[in-house]
Design a protein around this motif. Structure first.
Motif, PDB file in Angstrom:
ATOM      1  N   ARG A 184     -24.053 -16.510  27.121  1.00  0.00           N
ATOM      2  CA  ARG A 184     -24.359 -16.978  28.474  1.00  0.00           C
ATOM      3  C   ARG A 184     -23.525 -16.254  29.529  1.00  0.00           C
ATOM      4  NH1 ARG A 184     -23.722 -23.307  29.565  1.00  0.00           N
ATOM      5  NH2 ARG A 184     -24.136 -23.228  27.311  1.00  0.00           N
ATOM      6  N   PHE A 185     -22.250 -15.968  29.170  1.00  0.00           N
ATOM      7  CA  PHE A 185     -21.341 -15.338  30.119  1.00  0.00           C
ATOM      8  C   PHE A 185     -20.791 -14.038  29.559  1.00  0.00           C
ATOM      9  CE2 PHE A 185     -20.845 -19.907  31.182  1.00  0.00           C
ATOM     10  CZ  PHE A 185     -21.205 -19.864  32.518  1.00  0.00           C
ATOM     11  N   ARG A 186     -20.591 -13.077  30.435  1.00  0.00           N
ATOM     12  CA  ARG A 186     -19.768 -11.920  30.122  1.00  0.00           C
ATOM     13  C   ARG A 186     -18.446 -12.110  30.852  1.00  0.00           C
ATOM     14  NH1 ARG A 186     -22.301  -6.510  32.238  1.00  0.00           N
ATOM     15  NH2 ARG A 186     -20.142  -5.808  32.222  1.00  0.00           N
ATOM     16  N   ALA A 187     -17.369 -11.650  30.258  1.00  0.00           N
ATOM     17  CA  ALA A 187     -16.029 -11.908  30.790  1.00  0.00           C
ATOM     18  C   ALA A 187     -15.308 -10.593  31.068  1.00  0.00           C
ATOM     19  CB  ALA A 187     -15.226 -12.749  29.802  1.00  0.00           C
ATOM     20  N   THR A 188     -14.639 -10.542  32.213  1.00  0.00           N
ATOM     21  CA  THR A 188     -13.874  -9.363  32.602  1.00  0.00           C
ATOM     22  C   THR A 188     -12.484  -9.792  33.043  1.00  0.00           C
ATOM     23  OG1 THR A 188     -15.896  -8.246  33.370  1.00  0.00           O
ATOM     24  CG2 THR A 188     -13.796  -7.343  34.115  1.00  0.00           C
ATOM     25  N   TYR A 189     -11.476  -9.206  32.432  1.00  0.00           N
ATOM     26  CA  TYR A 189     -10.094  -9.474  32.823  1.00  0.00           C
ATOM     27  C   TYR A 189      -9.690  -8.607  34.017  1.00  0.00           C
ATOM     28  CZ  TYR A 189      -9.004 -11.941  28.435  1.00  0.00           C
ATOM     29  OH  TYR A 189      -8.951 -12.838  27.379  1.00  0.00           O
ATOM     30  N   SER A 190      -9.012  -9.210  34.980  1.00  0.00           N
ATOM     31  CA  SER A 190      -8.285  -8.472  36.008  1.00  0.00           C
ATOM     32  C   SER A 190      -6.811  -8.603  35.645  1.00  0.00           C
ATOM     33  CB  SER A 190      -8.549  -9.044  37.396  1.00  0.00           C
ATOM     34  OG  SER A 190      -9.911  -8.912  37.746  1.00  0.00           O
ATOM     35  N   TYR A 191      -6.176  -7.483  35.349  1.00  0.00           N
ATOM     36  CA  TYR A 191      -4.807  -7.536  34.839  1.00  0.00           C
ATOM     37  C   TYR A 191      -4.022  -6.297  35.246  1.00  0.00           C
ATOM     38  CZ  TYR A 191      -6.087  -4.085  31.230  1.00  0.00           C
ATOM     39  OH  TYR A 191      -6.491  -2.952  30.586  1.00  0.00           O
ATOM     40  N   ARG A 192      -2.726  -6.404  35.099  1.00  0.00           N
ATOM     41  CA  ARG A 192      -1.845  -5.250  35.277  1.00  0.00           C
ATOM     42  C   ARG A 192      -1.178  -4.938  33.946  1.00  0.00           C
ATOM     43  NH1 ARG A 192       2.511  -5.808  39.632  1.00  0.00           N
ATOM     44  NH2 ARG A 192       2.643  -7.931  38.797  1.00  0.00           N
ATOM     45  N   CYS A 193      -1.197  -3.664  33.570  1.00  0.00           N
ATOM     46  CA  CYS A 193      -0.431  -3.239  32.409  1.00  0.00           C
ATOM     47  C   CYS A 193       1.027  -3.033  32.841  1.00  0.00           C
ATOM     48  CB  CYS A 193      -1.029  -1.967  31.804  1.00  0.00           C
ATOM     49  SG  CYS A 193      -0.878  -0.488  32.845  1.00  0.00           S
ATOM     50  N   THR A 194       1.857  -2.568  31.944  1.00  0.00           N
ATOM     51  CA  THR A 194       3.289  -2.469  32.256  1.00  0.00           C
ATOM     52  C   THR A 194       3.693  -1.111  32.815  1.00  0.00           C
ATOM     53  OG1 THR A 194       3.737  -1.876  29.946  1.00  0.00           O
ATOM     54  CG2 THR A 194       3.923  -4.212  30.554  1.00  0.00           C
ATOM     55  N   ALA A 195       2.716  -0.262  33.146  1.00  0.00           N
ATOM     56  CA  ALA A 195       3.052   1.026  33.756  1.00  0.00           C
ATOM     57  C   ALA A 195       3.671   0.799  35.138  1.00  0.00           C
ATOM     58  CB  ALA A 195       1.809   1.894  33.882  1.00  0.00           C
ATOM     59  N   SER A 196       4.650   1.584  35.466  1.00  0.00           N
ATOM     60  CA  SER A 196       5.280   1.471  36.774  1.00  0.00           C
ATOM     61  C   SER A 196       4.252   1.739  37.869  1.00  0.00           C
ATOM     62  CB  SER A 196       6.432   2.474  36.876  1.00  0.00           C
ATOM     63  OG  SER A 196       7.011   2.439  38.155  1.00  0.00           O
ATOM     64  N   GLY A 197       4.162   0.828  38.828  1.00  0.00           N
ATOM     65  CA  GLY A 197       3.228   1.005  39.932  1.00  0.00           C
ATOM     66  C   GLY A 197       1.778   0.762  39.583  1.00  0.00           C
ATOM     67  N   CYS A 198       1.497   0.104  38.462  1.00  0.00           N
ATOM     68  CA  CYS A 198       0.105  -0.178  38.087  1.00  0.00           C
ATOM     69  C   CYS A 198      -0.588  -0.974  39.185  1.00  0.00           C
ATOM     70  CB  CYS A 198       0.060  -0.962  36.775  1.00  0.00           C
ATOM     71  SG  CYS A 198      -1.611  -1.486  36.290  1.00  0.00           S
ATOM     72  N   ASP A 199      -1.743  -0.471  39.626  1.00  0.00           N
ATOM     73  CA  ASP A 199      -2.517  -1.138  40.673  1.00  0.00           C
ATOM     74  C   ASP A 199      -3.494  -2.174  40.115  1.00  0.00           C
ATOM     75  OD1 ASP A 199      -1.329   0.300  42.755  1.00  0.00           O
ATOM     76  OD2 ASP A 199      -2.738   1.966  42.508  1.00  0.00           O
ATOM     77  N   GLY A 200      -3.575  -2.250  38.807  1.00  0.00           N
ATOM     78  CA  GLY A 200      -4.465  -3.234  38.198  1.00  0.00           C
ATOM     79  C   GLY A 200      -5.665  -2.594  37.526  1.00  0.00           C
ATOM     80  N   HIS A 201      -6.224  -3.314  36.576  1.00  0.00           N
ATOM     81  CA  HIS A 201      -7.379  -2.855  35.801  1.00  0.00           C
ATOM     82  C   HIS A 201      -8.385  -3.990  35.664  1.00  0.00           C
ATOM     83  CE1 HIS A 201      -4.949   0.604  34.520  1.00  0.00           C
ATOM     84  NE2 HIS A 201      -3.981  -0.268  34.285  1.00  0.00           N
ATOM     85  N   ASN A 202      -9.636  -3.611  35.504  1.00  0.00           N
ATOM     86  CA  ASN A 202     -10.697  -4.555  35.163  1.00  0.00           C
ATOM     87  C   ASN A 202     -11.214  -4.179  33.785  1.00  0.00           C
ATOM     88  OD1 ASN A 202     -10.768  -6.074  37.636  1.00  0.00           O
ATOM     89  ND2 ASN A 202     -11.722  -4.292  38.599  1.00  0.00           N
ATOM     90  N   GLY A 203     -10.964  -5.056  32.810  1.00  0.00           N
ATOM     91  CA  GLY A 203     -11.339  -4.764  31.437  1.00  0.00           C
ATOM     92  C   GLY A 203     -12.395  -5.719  30.921  1.00  0.00           C
ATOM     93  N   LEU A 204     -13.587  -5.185  30.627  1.00  0.00           N
ATOM     94  CA  LEU A 204     -14.653  -5.999  30.056  1.00  0.00           C
ATOM     95  C   LEU A 204     -14.246  -6.459  28.664  1.00  0.00           C
ATOM     96  CD1 LEU A 204     -17.594  -7.062  30.321  1.00  0.00           C
ATOM     97  CD2 LEU A 204     -18.331  -4.905  29.265  1.00  0.00           C
ATOM     98  N   MET A 205     -14.409  -7.746  28.381  1.00  0.00           N
ATOM     99  CA  MET A 205     -14.034  -8.335  27.099  1.00  0.00           C
ATOM    100  C   MET A 205     -15.175  -8.168  26.105  1.00  0.00           C
ATOM    101  SD  MET A 205     -11.918  -9.933  25.194  1.00  0.00           S
ATOM    102  CE  MET A 205     -11.273 -11.437  24.447  1.00  0.00           C
ATOM    103  N   LEU A 206     -14.907  -7.489  24.977  1.00  0.00           N
ATOM    104  CA  LEU A 206     -15.954  -7.205  23.991  1.00  0.00           C
ATOM    105  C   LEU A 206     -15.712  -7.906  22.661  1.00  0.00           C
ATOM    106  CD1 LEU A 206     -16.449  -3.362  24.583  1.00  0.00           C
ATOM    107  CD2 LEU A 206     -17.737  -5.267  25.569  1.00  0.00           C
ATOM    108  N   ASP A 207     -14.825  -8.871  22.616  1.00  0.00           N
ATOM    109  CA  ASP A 207     -14.436  -9.523  21.376  1.00  0.00           C
ATOM    110  C   ASP A 207     -15.564 -10.391  20.815  1.00  0.00           C
ATOM    111  OD1 ASP A 207     -13.096 -10.714  19.278  1.00  0.00           O
ATOM    112  OD2 ASP A 207     -11.379 -11.342  20.463  1.00  0.00           O
ATOM    113  N   TRP A 208     -15.826 -10.243  19.524  1.00  0.00           N
ATOM    114  CA  TRP A 208     -16.794 -11.095  18.820  1.00  0.00           C
ATOM    115  C   TRP A 208     -16.480 -12.566  19.057  1.00  0.00           C
ATOM    116  CZ3 TRP A 208     -20.485 -10.097  14.618  1.00  0.00           C
ATOM    117  CH2 TRP A 208     -20.866 -11.239  13.917  1.00  0.00           C
ATOM    118  N   GLU A 209     -15.194 -12.922  19.096  1.00  0.00           N
ATOM    119  CA  GLU A 209     -14.796 -14.325  19.202  1.00  0.00           C
ATOM    120  C   GLU A 209     -15.293 -14.960  20.506  1.00  0.00           C
ATOM    121  OE1 GLU A 209     -10.587 -14.368  18.635  1.00  0.00           O
ATOM    122  OE2 GLU A 209     -10.745 -13.986  16.477  1.00  0.00           O
ATOM    123  N   LEU A 210     -15.406 -14.177  21.568  1.00  0.00           N
ATOM    124  CA  LEU A 210     -15.937 -14.698  22.828  1.00  0.00           C
ATOM    125  C   LEU A 210     -17.402 -15.087  22.664  1.00  0.00           C
ATOM    126  CD1 LEU A 210     -15.783 -15.230  25.898  1.00  0.00           C
ATOM    127  CD2 LEU A 210     -16.344 -12.807  26.226  1.00  0.00           C
TER     128      LEU A 210
END
Length: 283
Positions: A184-210
């Protein structure tokens, strides 16, 4: 066993959601950590027609398998291999009964990445690492969007493996089995990794468990299902109690290899990770 195949021992860390492949029918992409080369390394196994395997050949996340593999002929990513269908055996399972510590004995040996670095490397070289473990600095949102149902053509692709291998026709009209329904839903994370100055990422969730969670809760309202997904895939794994990381991977299409999706989550207790740093000989 396929010609040119070899045996590998693999800790399964990821089963991606099934996709209606034109070539392979109903298949999933599996990723994990190869353990038989002295030093753990990432490996991708594709295609796996998981839903049409006999139950004694199905496997779970954090199973350790001995599997027959050959190098993928149509995918030049270094981690990509083709498994020989059904030619694997369960060695052991590192389940929640064993706690996070036993898992971290292996996973804690893997190099930590940042999405910023992996994306930049993939832009420069299509053969750059395509799988990694990315610690998360913070998650600002888990965006849930309604997804369209599969088209009739996609449903036929999902059904193809059943027709070809099990000779069992699954109806494509009327009461379609839950596991052939688009989530029913697709899920996308908005997150920051630990790189210095990371501006953020949008990562589509592809896990079977979802997807599996949505299949098992298809009768719940949109609001209830949203709340359950957010709790399971966001709230319960937030720092500081948890050490939160994503298993990430990129696309086979060379033009899209700079884009990394979230293949799964890894969130041991922060105390477990700190203990492993303080006592590396015990992990």
């Amino acid at each position: 066993m396929r010609i040119g195949a070899e045996r590998a021992e693999v800790l399964i860390t990821v089963k991606a959601a099934p996709q209606p492949s034109t070539k392979y029918g109903d298949t999933v992409c599996v990723a994990g950590i190869r353990l038989d080369r002295g030093r753990p390394e990432w490996i991708r196994l594709y295609p796996v027609d998981y839903r049409w395997l006999h139950t004694d050949k199905q496997f779970a996340k954090y199973d350790v398998l001995e599997v027959s593999i050959s190098k993928a002929s149509n995918d030049n990513r270094v981690e990509s291999y083709r498994p020989t269908r059904g030619e694997w055996d369960l060695v052991r399972n590192i389940s929640t009964d064993h706690g996070w510590r036993e898992r971290h004995e292996i996973i804690g040996q893997m190099p930590l990445n940042t999405t910023c670095e992996m994306s930049a490397a993939a832009r420069a070289d299509g053969k750059a690492p395509s799988l990694g473990l990315v610690p998360v600095q913070d998650i600002s949102n888990l965006k849930l969007e309604k997804q369209d149902p599969w088209t009739p053509e996609q449903l036929k692709r999902l059904n193809a493996r059943s027709l070809a291998e099990a000779n069992a026709l699954i109806p494509l009209e009327g009461n379609v089995p839950a596991q052939l329904l688009a989530p029913r839903f697709r899920a996308t994370y908005s997150y920051r990794c630990t790189a210095s100055g990371c501006d953020g990422h949008n990562g589509l969730m592809l896990d079977w468990e979802l997807n599996a969670m949505q299949w098992h809760n298809q009768r719940r309202s949109d609001a209830d299902l949203r709340a359950a997904i957010e709790n399971n895939f966001w709230r319960r794994m937030e720092p500081p109690a948890k050490w939160t990381a994503f298993y990430v991977g990129n696309m086979s299409d060379p033009r899209k290899r700079h884009s990394f999706s979230v293949l799964g989550t890894y969130y041991p207790p922060a105390a477990t990770v700190e203990q492993s740093k303080a006592n590396p000989g015990l992990f």
